[in-house]
Design an enzyme around this catalytic site. Structure first.
Site, PDB file in Angstrom:
ATOM      1  N   CYS A  10       0.827  -1.205   0.000  1.00  0.00           N
ATOM      2  CA  CYS A  10       0.000   0.000   0.000  1.00  0.00           C
ATOM      3  C   CYS A  10       0.864   1.260   0.000  1.00  0.00           C
ATOM      4  CB  CYS A  10      -0.922   0.000   1.222  1.00  0.00           C
ATOM      5  SG  CYS A  10      -0.034   0.162   2.791  1.00  0.00           S
ATOM      6  N   CYS A  13       3.224   1.550   2.927  1.00  0.00           N
ATOM      7  CA  CYS A  13       4.353   0.618   2.842  1.00  0.00           C
ATOM      8  C   CYS A  13       5.415   1.164   1.892  1.00  0.00           C
ATOM      9  CB  CYS A  13       3.879  -0.747   2.360  1.00  0.00           C
ATOM     10  SG  CYS A  13       2.670  -1.522   3.459  1.00  0.00           S
TER      11      CYS A  13
END
Length: 78
Positions: A10, A13
């Site tokens: 995501c 991240c």
């Protein structure tokens, strides 16, 4: 030094990965950075919230995006 970014890939991240690279560059250090997206592998670290940062096999942060400065403080001494 081996660093792992645990998460689904995501936005958070990716940001943690970018900040980790920036911290390494600022410190003049090199490391292998691996992105781990497999949920079973992530659970194997005992991580329940991502993104998470693992340095040399030790989970040092979970559930937040650290700034490059914060990551720098977590890097082991050279």
């Amino acid at each position: 030094m081996e660093i792992k970014i645990l998460g689904s890939g995501c936005k958070k991240c990716v940001a943690l990965g970018d900040n980790t690279q920036a911290a390494l560059k600022a410190a003049g250090r090199e490391a292998t950075i691996e992105k781990v997206t497999d949920i079973i592998a992530i659970a194997g670290y005992g991580v329940m919230s991502t993104p998470a940062l693992v340095i040399d096999g030790k989970v040092v942060s979970t559930g937040k995006v650290l700034s490059p400065k914060e990551v720098g403080f977590l890097l082991p001494a050279a």
